[in-house]
Design a protein around this motif. Structure first.
Motif, PDB file in Angstrom:
ATOM      1  N   ARG A  19     -10.829   4.714  -7.068  1.00  0.00           N
ATOM      2  CA  ARG A  19     -11.740   4.698  -5.924  1.00  0.00           C
ATOM      3  C   ARG A  19     -12.037   6.104  -5.415  1.00  0.00           C
ATOM      4  O   ARG A  19     -13.154   6.392  -4.986  1.00  0.00           O
ATOM      5  CB  ARG A  19     -11.159   3.821  -4.809  1.00  0.00           C
ATOM      6  CG  ARG A  19     -11.216   2.339  -5.161  1.00  0.00           C
ATOM      7  CD  ARG A  19     -10.524   1.488  -4.131  1.00  0.00           C
ATOM      8  NE  ARG A  19      -9.070   1.710  -4.127  1.00  0.00           N
ATOM      9  CZ  ARG A  19      -8.234   1.069  -3.321  1.00  0.00           C
ATOM     10  NH1 ARG A  19      -8.693   0.166  -2.467  1.00  0.00           N
ATOM     11  NH2 ARG A  19      -6.935   1.299  -3.371  1.00  0.00           N
ATOM     12  N   GLY A  20     -11.043   6.990  -5.495  1.00  0.00           N
ATOM     13  CA  GLY A  20     -11.314   8.381  -5.176  1.00  0.00           C
ATOM     14  C   GLY A  20     -12.302   8.980  -6.165  1.00  0.00           C
ATOM     15  O   GLY A  20     -13.173   9.781  -5.794  1.00  0.00           O
ATOM     16  N   LEU A  22     -13.889  -2.508  -3.401  1.00  0.00           N
ATOM     17  CA  LEU A  22     -13.734  -3.294  -2.171  1.00  0.00           C
ATOM     18  C   LEU A  22     -12.375  -3.979  -2.077  1.00  0.00           C
ATOM     19  O   LEU A  22     -12.201  -4.892  -1.259  1.00  0.00           O
ATOM     20  CB  LEU A  22     -14.848  -4.347  -2.104  1.00  0.00           C
ATOM     21  CG  LEU A  22     -16.284  -3.781  -2.047  1.00  0.00           C
ATOM     22  CD1 LEU A  22     -17.294  -4.907  -2.075  1.00  0.00           C
ATOM     23  CD2 LEU A  22     -16.478  -2.900  -0.815  1.00  0.00           C
ATOM     24  N   THR A  23     -11.419  -3.524  -2.897  1.00  0.00           N
ATOM     25  CA  THR A  23     -10.082  -4.120  -2.855  1.00  0.00           C
ATOM     26  C   THR A  23      -9.487  -4.012  -1.461  1.00  0.00           C
ATOM     27  O   THR A  23      -9.360  -2.920  -0.901  1.00  0.00           O
ATOM     28  CB  THR A  23      -9.150  -3.417  -3.859  1.00  0.00           C
ATOM     29  OG1 THR A  23      -9.671  -3.568  -5.177  1.00  0.00           O
ATOM     30  CG2 THR A  23      -7.742  -4.010  -3.796  1.00  0.00           C
ATOM     31  N   GLY A  24      -9.126  -5.141  -0.869  1.00  0.00           N
ATOM     32  CA  GLY A  24      -8.496  -5.165   0.444  1.00  0.00           C
ATOM     33  C   GLY A  24      -9.447  -5.100   1.620  1.00  0.00           C
ATOM     34  O   GLY A  24      -9.038  -5.347   2.756  1.00  0.00           O
ATOM     35  N   VAL A  25     -10.729  -4.786   1.372  1.00  0.00           N
ATOM     36  CA  VAL A  25     -11.677  -4.631   2.475  1.00  0.00           C
ATOM     37  C   VAL A  25     -12.002  -5.981   3.091  1.00  0.00           C
ATOM     38  O   VAL A  25     -12.055  -6.129   4.317  1.00  0.00           O
ATOM     39  CB  VAL A  25     -12.961  -3.928   1.993  1.00  0.00           C
ATOM     40  CG1 VAL A  25     -14.014  -3.904   3.094  1.00  0.00           C
ATOM     41  CG2 VAL A  25     -12.641  -2.518   1.528  1.00  0.00           C
ATOM     42  N   ALA A  61      -3.666   1.524  -0.849  1.00  0.00           N
ATOM     43  CA  ALA A  61      -2.566   1.418  -1.817  1.00  0.00           C
ATOM     44  C   ALA A  61      -1.233   1.818  -1.196  1.00  0.00           C
ATOM     45  O   ALA A  61      -0.381   2.434  -1.836  1.00  0.00           O
ATOM     46  CB  ALA A  61      -2.864   2.274  -3.046  1.00  0.00           C
ATOM     47  N   GLY A  62      -1.043   1.479   0.063  1.00  0.00           N
ATOM     48  CA  GLY A  62       0.217   1.744   0.748  1.00  0.00           C
ATOM     49  C   GLY A  62       0.401   3.164   1.235  1.00  0.00           C
ATOM     50  O   GLY A  62       1.463   3.504   1.763  1.00  0.00           O
ATOM     51  N   ARG A  63      -0.621   3.999   1.083  1.00  0.00           N
ATOM     52  CA  ARG A  63      -0.470   5.406   1.454  1.00  0.00           C
ATOM     53  C   ARG A  63      -0.249   5.598   2.962  1.00  0.00           C
ATOM     54  O   ARG A  63       0.590   6.398   3.368  1.00  0.00           O
ATOM     55  CB  ARG A  63      -1.706   6.204   1.019  1.00  0.00           C
ATOM     56  CG  ARG A  63      -1.813   6.444  -0.473  1.00  0.00           C
ATOM     57  CD  ARG A  63      -3.130   7.148  -0.788  1.00  0.00           C
ATOM     58  NE  ARG A  63      -3.223   7.568  -2.177  1.00  0.00           N
ATOM     59  CZ  ARG A  63      -3.647   6.797  -3.154  1.00  0.00           C
ATOM     60  NH1 ARG A  63      -3.998   5.535  -2.892  1.00  0.00           N
ATOM     61  NH2 ARG A  63      -3.721   7.252  -4.405  1.00  0.00           N
ATOM     62  N   VAL A  64      -1.037   4.899   3.781  1.00  0.00           N
ATOM     63  CA  VAL A  64      -0.991   5.135   5.225  1.00  0.00           C
ATOM     64  C   VAL A  64       0.380   4.769   5.793  1.00  0.00           C
ATOM     65  O   VAL A  64       1.065   5.596   6.422  1.00  0.00           O
ATOM     66  CB  VAL A  64      -2.111   4.360   5.941  1.00  0.00           C
ATOM     67  CG1 VAL A  64      -1.940   4.459   7.458  1.00  0.00           C
ATOM     68  CG2 VAL A  64      -3.472   4.898   5.531  1.00  0.00           C
ATOM     69  N   ASP A  65       0.803   3.522   5.595  1.00  0.00           N
ATOM     70  CA  ASP A  65       2.052   3.058   6.199  1.00  0.00           C
ATOM     71  C   ASP A  65       3.290   3.504   5.429  1.00  0.00           C
ATOM     72  O   ASP A  65       4.348   3.699   6.025  1.00  0.00           O
ATOM     73  CB  ASP A  65       2.045   1.531   6.298  1.00  0.00           C
ATOM     74  CG  ASP A  65       0.929   1.027   7.204  1.00  0.00           C
ATOM     75  OD1 ASP A  65       0.803   1.561   8.321  1.00  0.00           O
ATOM     76  OD2 ASP A  65       0.172   0.120   6.786  1.00  0.00           O
ATOM     77  N   GLY A  66       3.141   3.657   4.119  1.00  0.00           N
ATOM     78  CA  GLY A  66       4.319   3.965   3.314  1.00  0.00           C
ATOM     79  C   GLY A  66       4.578   5.442   3.106  1.00  0.00           C
ATOM     80  O   GLY A  66       5.703   5.832   2.751  1.00  0.00           O
ATOM     81  N   ILE A  67       3.553   6.303   3.314  1.00  0.00           N
ATOM     82  CA  ILE A  67       3.731   7.740   3.035  1.00  0.00           C
ATOM     83  C   ILE A  67       3.272   8.603   4.203  1.00  0.00           C
ATOM     84  O   ILE A  67       4.047   9.375   4.769  1.00  0.00           O
ATOM     85  CB  ILE A  67       2.965   8.152   1.752  1.00  0.00           C
ATOM     86  CG1 ILE A  67       3.396   7.302   0.555  1.00  0.00           C
ATOM     87  CG2 ILE A  67       3.196   9.625   1.454  1.00  0.00           C
ATOM     88  CD1 ILE A  67       2.585   7.538  -0.700  1.00  0.00           C
ATOM     89  N   TRP A  68       1.997   8.479   4.596  1.00  0.00           N
ATOM     90  CA  TRP A  68       1.403   9.432   5.531  1.00  0.00           C
ATOM     91  C   TRP A  68       1.984   9.324   6.937  1.00  0.00           C
ATOM     92  O   TRP A  68       2.348  10.349   7.530  1.00  0.00           O
ATOM     93  CB  TRP A  68      -0.114   9.258   5.558  1.00  0.00           C
ATOM     94  CG  TRP A  68      -0.769   9.531   4.235  1.00  0.00           C
ATOM     95  CD1 TRP A  68      -0.218  10.189   3.183  1.00  0.00           C
ATOM     96  CD2 TRP A  68      -2.080   9.142   3.834  1.00  0.00           C
ATOM     97  NE1 TRP A  68      -1.107  10.247   2.124  1.00  0.00           N
ATOM     98  CE2 TRP A  68      -2.256   9.610   2.502  1.00  0.00           C
ATOM     99  CE3 TRP A  68      -3.122   8.452   4.445  1.00  0.00           C
ATOM    100  CZ2 TRP A  68      -3.446   9.401   1.795  1.00  0.00           C
ATOM    101  CZ3 TRP A  68      -4.307   8.250   3.749  1.00  0.00           C
ATOM    102  CH2 TRP A  68      -4.463   8.715   2.432  1.00  0.00           C
ATOM    103  N   LEU A  69       2.054   8.120   7.490  1.00  0.00           N
ATOM    104  CA  LEU A  69       2.568   7.974   8.851  1.00  0.00           C
ATOM    105  C   LEU A  69       4.039   8.370   8.972  1.00  0.00           C
ATOM    106  O   LEU A  69       4.421   9.031   9.952  1.00  0.00           O
ATOM    107  CB  LEU A  69       2.350   6.539   9.343  1.00  0.00           C
ATOM    108  CG  LEU A  69       0.893   6.154   9.637  1.00  0.00           C
ATOM    109  CD1 LEU A  69       0.804   4.706  10.110  1.00  0.00           C
ATOM    110  CD2 LEU A  69       0.272   7.098  10.676  1.00  0.00           C
TER     111      LEU A  69
END
Length: 509
Positions: A288-289, A334-337, A347-355
Motif C-alpha cells: 500500500r505504501g 482498502l484492507t480494514g477500511v 498492519a498493527g503499526r499504530v498500536d503495536g509500534i508507534w504509540l
C-alpha cells in the motif's frame, strides 16, 4: 562550480591506450584460460569461480569504470536470496565487496598515474548526512548489551558486540555511498554518462524477471497474493514487499522521466516498455505504501509533462492493465477500511509500534539515541510492544535514532539534493540526462512518502537507484559547493552626473 564537460586531457582516450588495454586484456584472458584448463582436474569447482573473479578483477584494474558498471548492476540485486553473502568461508567476502574494493584501488592507481585531481566527496554529503549517522552509531554502540537476545536468536540482527554493531549499521550501509562516489568519478571520465541508465535498466529487468517467475510458479491468483496472509510471499527473494516497491518505484520514476522527444526513437521505446514493466511489478508487490508512491510519481509526471499525447498514452496503458489488476489492488488498498479496523489498516503499526515508542522518543527528542535504538528501547525490553527490529517508519526511526538536530541535517541534505536534481534537469546540455535528473528530483518526495510506513533515512539497498542517480548528479557537477563569483560593486551603479538647482544635468565643458 564544476563544469559539466570533462576536459579532454582527463578523459580516457579511445586511441592507442585503448588498443593497448584491449590487447593486454586478451593476453591476460588467454593465460587465465590456460591456467583454468590445467587446474580444473586437481582443484575442481573452485577454479571456475576463481578464474571469473580474477578475470573481472583484471578488467577492473585496467579500467575502473568497468568495476563501477558491474557494481551499478549488482548493487540493487545484492539483497536477494540467491546472492552469495560469503566466499571461501569468509563472511563479508562477496562479489560486490570485491568489485568495489578493486574499483577503488584501480581508480587510485589511474588517478596517481594520470595526475587526476578530482573532487571526491561533497562537504554537504559528509557533514550533513554521514556525520550525523556516525555520531548516532557511536552513541548506539554503548547500548548493544541492552538488546534482548531474542533478536539475534531469531536472526533479525547479526551483531552482539560494539564492533559488529558498527560493522553492520555504519560500515555496510556506507557501501551505497561509496558506490555513489565512484559513479560520480566514473561519470566525470565518461563521454556518454547517460548510458548508466542502461545499466540500471538491466538490473531492474533481472529483478522483475525474478518477481515474475515467483508469481507464475506460485499457482496463486492475484486476489490471493493481495491478501494480508500473503505478505511474506516475496520474502523468498529476501526482500519485503515494501522494500521491493520502493526500489522499483525509484527505478520507475527515473525511467518514466527519461522518456523525452529529444532522445532517439528506439531508446524511447526501450524506456517506455521498461517503465510499463516496472509499473506492473510495483503493483504486483501489493504494497500500500508502494501504491501511494506510484500515484505520487504519476501525478508529478502528468503535472510536469501534461499533453494530449501523454494523456492518451496513459489512458490506453491503464485500459490494457486495469481490468486484470484493479480488483485485487483495490481489495488490498482498502484492507480494514470498510470495518474501521485501525490495526488492519496500519498492519498493527499504530498500536503495536508507534504509540508505545512515542513517549520514549519525545522524552529526549534533541540528541540521538543511536542507530536502531528501537532494539534497546524500554518498550521493547519490557515487552510493551511488538517484538520488531525496526520502527516501520523512516520518520519515527530517524527522529528517535538521530535526534532532532542530526535528523534535521539529514533532511536538509536530501532537500538540497532534490534542488540540485531540479537545477540540472534544466541546465544540463544532454537531453537524456535532463530526463534522468527530472526523475531524480521525484525520488526524494517518493522516499518521504513511502518512508511514513517503512524504510530508513540511513542508506538501505531499497534506495540503490537513488544513490546511483546521486552519483551521476555529482559527476555532472551537482551537490558540490559552488564557488561564488566575484562581483564588481560598482558594476550595476548608475553613473552620476552633475545637476543644477532644478535637477537638470549640467553640460560638462
Amino acid at each position: 562550480m564544476i563544469d559539466h564537460p570533462v576536459p579532454q586531457s582527463r578523459r580516457y582516450k579511445p586511441g592507442g591506450s585503448g588498443k593497448l588495454t584491449a590487447i593486454a586484456g586478451v593476453i591476460a584472458l588467454m593465460m587465465l584460460a590456460a591456467l583454468f584448463g590445467a587446474a580444473v582436474p586437481t582443484l575442481g569447482a573452485l577454479v571456475p569461480i576463481a578464474v571469473i573473479l580474477a578475470s573481472v578483477g583484471l578488467w577492473v584494474m585496467l579500467d575502473f569504470r568497468v568495476g563501477v558498471a558491474f557494481a551499478v548492476v549488482i548493487m540493487p540485486l545484492s539483497p536477494l536470496s540467491f546472492f552469495p553473502r560469503e566466499m571461501f568461508g569468509i563472511r563479508g567476502l562477496n562479489p560486490l565487496n570485491l568489485i568495489l574494493i578493486a574499483t577503488i584501488v584501480s581508480y587510485v592507481v589511474h588517478a596517481g598515474l594520470r595526475r587526476w585531481k578530482d573532487p571526491i566527496a561533497p562537504g554537504r554529503l559528509l557533514g550533513w548526512y554521514i556525520l550525523p549517522i556516525l555520531v548516532a552509531c557511536l552513541v548506539g554502540m554503548n547500548n548493544v548489551d541492552l538488546i534482548p537476545p531474542r533478536f539475534q536468536a531469531e536472526r533479525l540482527i547479526q551483531f552482539n558486540t560494539a564492533t559488529s554493531y558498527i560493522r553492520d549499521v555504519f560500515i555496510k550501509p556506507q557501501f551505497l555511498v561509496m558506490l555513489s562516489l565512484m559513479v560520480g568519478l566514473s561519470v566525470r571520465h565518461s563521454k556518454h554518462p547517460e548510458k548508466f541508465m542502461y545499466l540500471m535498466l538491466a538490473s531492474g529487468w533481472v529483478l522483475c524477471a525474478l518477481m515474475s517467475w515467483l508469481l507464475v510458479t506460485s499457482g496463486m491468483s492475484l486476489r490471493q497474493l493481495a491478501s494480508p496472509l500473503a505478505r511474506t510471499f516475496l520474502g523468498k527473494l529476501n526482500m519485503h514487499a515494501n522494500e521491493l516497491s520502493l526500489v522499483l518505484n525509484m527505478l520507475y520514476a527515473l525511467t518514466l522521466f527519461s522518456i523525452r522527444e529529444e532522445i532517439p526513437s528506439h531508446i524511447r521505446r526501450i524506456f517506455f516498455v521498461s517503465a510499463i514493466l516496472f509499473a506492473v511489478c510495483v503493483l504486483m508487490t501489493f504494497s500500500r505504501g508502494g501504491f501511494v508512491g506510484f500515484i505520487l510519481i504519476n501525478l508529478i509526471y502528468f503535472w510536469k509533462r501534461i499533453s494530449v499525447k501523454t494523456v492518451i498514452t496513459g489512458v490506453l496503458v491503464a485500459a490494457c492493465i486495469g481490468p486484470f489488476v484493479l480488483e485485487p489492488i483495490l481489495e488490498r488498498a482498502l484492507t480494514g477500511v470498510e470495518g474501521g479496523d485501525r490495526g488492519a489498516v496500519t498492519a498493527g503499526r499504530v498500536d503495536g509500534i508507534w504509540l508505545p515508542l512515542l513517549p520514549y522518543v519525545l522524552a529526549e527528542p534533541i540528541l540521538p539515541h543511536g542507530v536502531f535504538s528501537i532494539l534497546w528501547s524500554p518498550p521493547v525490553r519490557l515487552n510493551k510492544m511488538l517484538p520488531v527490529a525496526q520502527t516501520h517508519s523512516a520518520w519515527l526511526g530517524g527522529l528517535m535514532d538521530m535526534g532532532l538536530v542530526g535528523f534535521g541535517f539529514m533532511l536538509a541534505f536530501l532537500l538540497f539534493v532534490r534542488r540540485e536534481f531540479m537545477r540540472l534537469s534544466k541546465e544540463h546540455a544532454v537531453p537524456a540526462l535532463q530526463g534522468l535528473f527530472a526523475g531524480g528530483a521525484v525520488l526524494v518526495p517518493l522516499w518521504f512518502i513511502q518512508g511514513v510506513t517503512d524504510d530508513h533515512f540511513t542508506p538501505t539497498f531499497a534506495q540503490s537507484y537513488f544513490w546511483i542517480a546521486l552519483g551521476i548528479l555529482m559527476g555532472c557537477g551537482g551537490v558540490f559547493r559552488q564557488k561564488k563569483k566575484g562581483r564588481d560593486p560598482n558594476k550595476f551603479k548608475a553613473p552620476v552626473f552633475p545637476t543644477d538647482e532644478y535637477g537638470n544635468i549640467r553640460k560638462v565643458t
